[in-house]
Design an enzyme around this catalytic site. Structure first.
Site, PDB file in Angstrom:
ATOM      1  N   HIS A 151     -58.870   0.996  18.404  1.00 11.82           N
ATOM      2  CA  HIS A 151     -59.111   1.568  17.079  1.00 11.82           C
ATOM      3  C   HIS A 151     -60.226   2.603  17.173  1.00 11.82           C
ATOM      4  O   HIS A 151     -61.377   2.255  17.403  1.00 11.82           O
ATOM      5  CB  HIS A 151     -59.477   0.457  16.088  1.00 11.82           C
ATOM      6  CG  HIS A 151     -58.347  -0.491  15.841  1.00 11.82           C
ATOM      7  ND1 HIS A 151     -58.509  -1.848  15.717  1.00 11.82           N
ATOM      8  CD2 HIS A 151     -57.017  -0.240  15.701  1.00 11.82           C
ATOM      9  CE1 HIS A 151     -57.323  -2.407  15.513  1.00 11.82           C
ATOM     10  NE2 HIS A 151     -56.408  -1.458  15.493  1.00 11.82           N
ATOM     11  N   GLU A 202     -63.784   2.342  15.642  1.00  5.86           N
ATOM     12  CA  GLU A 202     -64.673   1.262  16.057  1.00  5.86           C
ATOM     13  C   GLU A 202     -65.472   1.665  17.287  1.00  5.86           C
ATOM     14  O   GLU A 202     -65.309   1.138  18.381  1.00  5.86           O
ATOM     15  CB  GLU A 202     -63.855  -0.013  16.300  1.00  5.86           C
ATOM     16  CG  GLU A 202     -63.215  -0.515  15.022  1.00  5.86           C
ATOM     17  CD  GLU A 202     -62.071  -1.499  15.235  1.00  5.86           C
ATOM     18  OE1 GLU A 202     -61.425  -1.871  14.240  1.00  5.86           O
ATOM     19  OE2 GLU A 202     -61.827  -1.892  16.384  1.00  5.86           O
ATOM     20  N   HIS A 257     -63.478  -4.871  19.955  1.00  9.59           N
ATOM     21  CA  HIS A 257     -63.257  -4.227  18.652  1.00  9.59           C
ATOM     22  C   HIS A 257     -64.562  -4.145  17.865  1.00  9.59           C
ATOM     23  O   HIS A 257     -65.568  -4.698  18.272  1.00  9.59           O
ATOM     24  CB  HIS A 257     -62.254  -5.040  17.815  1.00  9.59           C
ATOM     25  CG  HIS A 257     -60.835  -4.863  18.222  1.00  9.59           C
ATOM     26  ND1 HIS A 257     -59.925  -4.194  17.468  1.00  9.59           N
ATOM     27  CD2 HIS A 257     -60.175  -5.274  19.332  1.00  9.59           C
ATOM     28  CE1 HIS A 257     -58.755  -4.189  18.075  1.00  9.59           C
ATOM     29  NE2 HIS A 257     -58.872  -4.846  19.211  1.00  9.59           N
ATOM     30  N   GLU A 298     -65.217  -8.996  18.387  1.00  5.89           N
ATOM     31  CA  GLU A 298     -65.542  -8.119  17.258  1.00  5.89           C
ATOM     32  C   GLU A 298     -67.039  -7.935  17.167  1.00  5.89           C
ATOM     33  O   GLU A 298     -67.788  -8.910  17.089  1.00  5.89           O
ATOM     34  CB  GLU A 298     -65.053  -8.760  15.946  1.00  5.89           C
ATOM     35  CG  GLU A 298     -63.554  -9.014  15.892  1.00  5.89           C
ATOM     36  CD  GLU A 298     -62.793  -7.830  15.335  1.00  5.89           C
ATOM     37  OE1 GLU A 298     -63.428  -6.819  14.959  1.00  5.89           O
ATOM     38  OE2 GLU A 298     -61.553  -7.919  15.262  1.00  5.89           O
TER      39      GLU A 298
HETATM   40 ZN   LIG Z   1     -60.177  -3.167  15.612  1.00 11.42          ZN
END
Ligand SMILES: [Zn+2]
Length: 1119
Positions: free
Chosen positions: A821, A824, A918, A1003
């Site tokens: 992504h 990010e 992420h 994350e």
């Molecule tokens: Zn992500």
């Protein structure tokens, strides 16, 4: 239990005796013995009234209820006596006694009495008054009150009484109180509306009068409840009551100077709020000049803090009624389009480009269910938030087949054999010298630019006479006569040459030298010259030719702490009021476009110097349009991801032409997520070129008055997954600038471009020692023509003896990836920390390399990063939803990364750990998502056989270790539930198809931490890089666990440590990282209350509508 009470005992026993007598009469024929019953009840009443509290013992009143409740008489006086007794009893002890009464069926009896006595003509006023007083008392405690009333036929009795006694305040009050409770039931509300009760309430509340304010208050409450029904709201609009309510509100606002009637004023607003839930109501509100009336009255209320509930409700109404605008764009499709090699017929891109022109951004002001007569009581403000909350539970995977390993690996080995070349370490014999010099260096293998174009770097030296005809932005930086601004454009650029040229200034940059801060010591992986080299090989769809200063100079983490910013009281409200002023004072609004990518020949609109200058035509930049709305306020519109019409959150742009000491307000008006950490202490990032040149090249957290709220720009249902009536969100922040003639950059998070990655990889080569095995391969080319790097890092074998070669080849694999992504960027900084640690010289790093072979794809979505996308690749799709079935042409990086893993599975070398890095926009801390059948089954309540629940806890070991050694990591935020919506993510596919038990998404917060050593601080690149290093240290601990015994016992061992509350018992001395002070063992978190949450799912919301509840009367019972 009776309290010993000498005075009470005689009277108690007397009451009990009388009750016994009453019971006896009741059991026989009370009708005949009416006189006795009357006398006995009168005596009990008298006793209770005179003895007061002492008569109210539990036995006494429990008995009395049962007697009273089975009373069977038509004698009005006896009934009255009984009602008075009940009234006395229920007054004391409050809710608990009423509860007992309700549970014994009291409500029903009262309704029976009401019904039978209403048939008398005329009904006894005293009886009706007493009955309604009692019902009002009982009503708020009986959840089924509304249904019971309707079924017994009591609604009409009360309504008729109200109609016949409009002037009789004494009787009217309890009747209205009961009506108020009736109305909270939505079916009752519709039925009452049909019987004219809405009109009736308006008769009571208007015109303005201070007589009987308690009556007024109750009537308003009832009205507010009735108007939650859309039918009733429409009725009120048709009856012309919106202007009436506004006029009344204004009357009260003017006359209630001492603010004694807040509840009445609030009640009027609540009615307006409910009416304006329907489109017709909003229209009537605007026609009645409601915006101006509420705006002006609220402004007058603002200085008085106790009037906040009025201001908040007014602001809610105004926001709702603010006419929806479309975004000031010709289309919401991305300003750039990339021609895909083929467009899948059913894909999002096909849908996007098959729409007829003009339909992509339709203003849709309809209520969600305007056509249907469904009378839901949804507050439109909350609708989508509630939906968000529900999905997190509905989303749990309940199909057991999908929770078990996929039997068929899918692809034949013949197809996968080509990937052998990426695993030469598994076959290399190190017998010939040449093979050890790890071959294809990534940076040298990058293809030359397809269309050579000049790269404009932040130096004036590049100026050549040849370029003078091309677009040239006047240097805003004249530092002691040294221009440091780049110039440029031309070549294959989209941008024309006739714009922005300021002839006389051209020479200003000639021969000038940019002062590059010397950061070589502090930033070993950064080198401006290498950066520029890398930019030359980077391909962007808009063919960017400029380089942003921060990426060129680099970023050095500030030495000062950056705590979460405290939210200023009322900031959202004041921002919304400023937005409303645009409507009320339209002449104050400039509406001057100063930057517009939709004019490709000339996006920067030159002016008299009264406006800021914007630019984002560089790697990862994505500002589409800037509009000056007031002298020091700008609306900014972000570009959609390429080949899509939405996904806006990430931003990166440049500002110049600022005045020193002036506060500017910036509004990013097309954000999409329903909430943001910007509401919880996060600030934007700013980079000042002047600061950089002065030796402080760094991004700093900046901005005051930050808040994130739903705005009045309508989101087309086409860009909102088919949902109608959605709005965009505004991120607003204010800031001032310290330097004259500065160039500043703003970003959502610390930028990390694809060219930065290539620079870092190139500099990593220099860290190689003879002991390190580092190989950089090109995994594949992306759609946009950028190379996707693949790294292999391990230790060289100790010698070329058979044993050492064997150990070398048999090291377990660790597979890491990041940045699927593009928005990010924190994931890239964590990855940088991992890479630097792995290439380091510490004993830990050596042990780690000797323990594992690392396979790393540091950027899964280079095209998205280059082009300033937030979420997608050039295919207009989220690549982390393509892992089940990646298309080699459209999703090459995913296809080939998955192939590598499939190859490994085929040769029985599936990695020990897979982790995809992420960033999380709505949570704090760093945490992991993993996959567990057991925990998924527990969460979903599906029935499963015990064999489904046989699962070891190995997947918990790594996050558990991280929670012990990494200060930013929080075990409490981890989740191991498999969600349906995630079935095609890397984590779930690698777990299920490749069979990697420890398959994770890690994350990292964009904001900061609320636990551990960094509690209360915003996260910086240092903390993110540290996280990446600690991840490595944790892997080493995992190795110690797996290495202690053979593999079978590993799982028991891991289970042991998971149960252990003493983390130090298995920590070996040599495990301690060299930077000991960075470890915070107090960060031990508990995982008992782990709450699963979506990777990018919902979060709790600050709900303005819930903050403003003042009324003490808003009962909320539903059936
Ligand atoms: Zn992500």
């Amino acid at each position: 239990y009776e309290k010993p009470n000498s005075a009470g005992v005689p009277s108690n026993s007397r009451v009990l005796m009388l009750l016994g007598q009453l019971e006896k009469i009741n059991g026989e024929a009370m009708v005949r013995d009416a006189e006795t019953a009357r006398q006995v009840t009168a005596k009990i009443l008298h006793l209770i009234q005179t003895q007061g509290e002492s008569a109210h013992t539990p036995t006494c009143h429990a008995t009395s209820y049962s007697v009273v409740l089975c009373i069977n008489t038509r004698d009005v006086q006896t009934i009255l006596n009984i009602l008075y007794i009940l009234s006395e009893l229920l007054t004391v002890g409050r809710g608990r006694r009423v509860g007992v009464f309700v549970s014994k069926g009291g409500t029903g009896i009262l309704f029976q009495i009401l019904l039978s006595n209403s048939k008398e003509l005329p009904p006894s006023e005293e009886l009706m008054l007493q009955l309604h007083s009692l019902l009002a008392k009982v009503g708020s405690k009986d959840r089924k009150f509304g249904v019971k009333a309707r079924l017994s036929g009591a609604l009409n009795v009360t309504v008729n009484l109200v109609k016949q006694n409009l002037q009789n305040a004494k009787l009217l009050l309890p009747c209205l109180q009961v009506l108020r409770v009736y109305s909270t039931n939505s079916v009752n509300a519709i039925s009452l509306g049909k019987n004219g009760v809405v009109e009736l309430m308006f008769k009571i509340i208007a015109p303005y009068s201070k007589k009987n304010t308690s009556l007024l208050k109750v009537a308003l409450d009832a009205l507010g409840a009735l108007l939650k029904s859309k039918t009733n709201a429409r009725r009120a609009v048709d009856g012309g009551h919106v202007p009436v309510l506004l006029a009344l509100y204004l009357d009260w606002h003017r006359n209630d100077t001492r603010h004694r009637h807040m509840l009445i004023r609030k009640g009027l607003l609540v009615s307006l709020r409910n009416i304006t839930n329907i489109k017709l109501g909003r229209k009537a509100f605007l026609e009645a000049d409601g915006m101006r009336i509420l705006y002006n009255s609220s402004t007058e209320c603002l200085p008085v803090r106790t009037l906040d509930p009025l201001v908040n409700t007014s602001s809610l109404i105004m926001r709702k009624c603010f006419p929806k605008n479309r975004l000031p764009l010709p289309t919401i499709k991305s300003a750039f389009q990339y021609q895909l090699p083929h467009v899948p017929a059913a894909g999002p891109v096909a849908q996007l480009y098959s729409q007829p022109p003009g339909v992509d951004d339709v203003v849709d002001e309809s209520d969600d269910n305007d056509e249907t007569e469904a009378d839901t009581e949804n507050d439109t403000e909350n609708e989508e938030d509630e939906k968000d909350h529900h999905t997190s539970n509905d989303d749990i995977e309940t199909d057991l087949n999908k929770l078990h390993p996929k039997k068929n690996p899918g692809r034949p080995f013949e197809e996968l054999r080509v990937y052998e070349r990426f695993f030469s370490e598994l076959s290399e014999d190190f017998q010939t010298a040449s093979s050890t010099s790890s071959s294809s260096s990534f940076s040298s293998s990058t293809a030359p630019p397809r269309s050579p174009r000049p790269i404009i770097v932040p130096t004036a030296q590049a100026l050549s006479p040849k370029l003078s005809a091309t677009r040239q932005i006047q240097s805003p930086l004249l530092l002691g006569g040294i221009a440091t601004r780049r110039v440029g454009g031309g070549g294959g650029s989209n941008w024309g040459s006739d714009c922005g040229s300021e002839g006389p200034e051209d020479e200003a940059g000639e021969g000038a030298v940019l002062e590059v801060p010397d950061t070589a010591l502090l930033l070993p992986l950064h080198d401006p010259d290498v950066y520029v080299e890398m930019v030359k090989g980077t391909h962007s769809v808009p063919q960017y030719a400029e380089v942003a200063y921060p990426d060129y100079f680099g970023h050095i983490t500030p030495t000062f702490r950056e705590p979460h910013q405290e939210r200023v009281y009322g900031v959202q409200r004041s921002k919304i009021f400023q937005d409303i002023e645009r409507l009320i004072h339209p002449n104050d609004i400039l509406d001057k476009v100063v930057y517009d990518l939709d004019i490709p020949s000339c996006p920067v609109i030159e002016d008299d110097g009264e406006s800021l200058k914007f630019n984002s035509q560089f790697e990862s930049g994505n500002l589409r349009k800037a509009i000056q709305v007031r002298k020091y306020e700008y609306d900014l519109v972000l570009n959609s991801d390429i080949n899509s019409n939405h996904y806006h959150q990430w931003f990166y742009f440049e500002v110049s032409g600022m005045r020193v000491g002036t506060t500017y307000r910036f509004n990013i008006i097309n954000c999409e997520k329903s909430n943001s950490q910007f509401n919880y202490g996060m600030q934007v990032l700013m980079y000042s070129v002047q600061e950089a040149i002065s030796g402080r090249p760094r991004w700093v957290r900046t901005g005051t008055d930050i808040c994130y709220y739903k705005n009045h720009f309508a989101r087309s249902s086409i860009a909102a997954g088919g949902q109608k009536g959605k709005s965009y969100y505004t991120l607003t922040f204010s800031t001032s600038f310290r330097h004259k003639d500065d160039v500043c950059y703003f970003a959502y998070h610390y930028p990390y471009t694809y060219s930065t990655l290539k620079m870092h990889l190139s500099k990593l080569e220099a860290l190689r020692t003879p002991q390190i095995y580092l190989r950089q391969d090109v995994l594949c080319e992306t759609l946009g023509g950028n190379s996707c790097p693949l790294l292999t890092i391990t230790a060289m074998p100790e010698s070329n003896s058979n044993d050492h070669i064997c150990q070398f080849r048999n090291r377990p694999l660790i597979f890491l990836s990041a940045r699927v992504h593009p928005g990010e960027t924190n994931a890239s900084w964590v990855m940088k920390g991992t890479l630097e640690f792995l290439m380091g010289t510490s004993p830990l790093a050596s042990s780690l390399r000797e323990a594992y072979i690392f396979k790393i794809v540091p950027m899964l979505n280079p095209d998205g990063v280059v082009n300033g996308n937030h979420r997608c690749s050039l295919s207009g799709e989220d690549l982390n939803r393509q892992w089940q079935n990646p298309n080699p042409e459209l999703h090459p990086t995913i296809y080939h990364t998955k192939s590598l893993l499939q190859y490994l599975a085929h040769i029985q070398r599936a990695p020990l750990v897979f982790c995809d890095y992420h960033g999380h926009s709505r949570k704090k801390n760093v945490f992991m998502y993993g996959c567990s059948v057991k925990e998924t089954v527990w969460q979903s309540n599906i029935s499963a056989t015990s064999s489904d629940l046989q699962e070891d806890l190995g997947y918990r070991a790594l996050p558990k270790i991280l929670s012990q050694i990494a200060p930013a990591f929080s075990m409490a935020s981890c989740s191991f539930v498999v969600e349906r919506s995630k079935e095609s993510t890397a984590r779930v596919v690698v777990w299920r198809e490749i069979g990697v038990q420890r398959s994770y998404t890690m994350e990292s917060t964009l904001c900061g931490c609320d636990q551990g050593k960094y509690k209360g601080l915003q996260i910086g690149t240092r903390e993110l890089e540290e996280m990446g290093a600690q991840f490595c240290v944790a892997l080493l601990r995992l190795k110690r666990l797996t290495g202690l015994r053979n593999h079978q016992h590993l799982l028991d061992l891991e289970s042991d440590i998971i149960g252990s509350h003493c983390p130090t018992t298995y920590v070996m001395d040599e495990d301690e990282p060299s930077f000991l002070e960075a470890i915070d063992y107090s960060a031990e978190s508990n995982d008992e209350d782990a709450e699963p949450e979506n990777e990018h799912g919902s979060e709790a919301h600050e709900n303005p509508d819930h903050l403003d509840h003042l009324s003490d009367s808003e009962t909320n019972h539903r059936d």
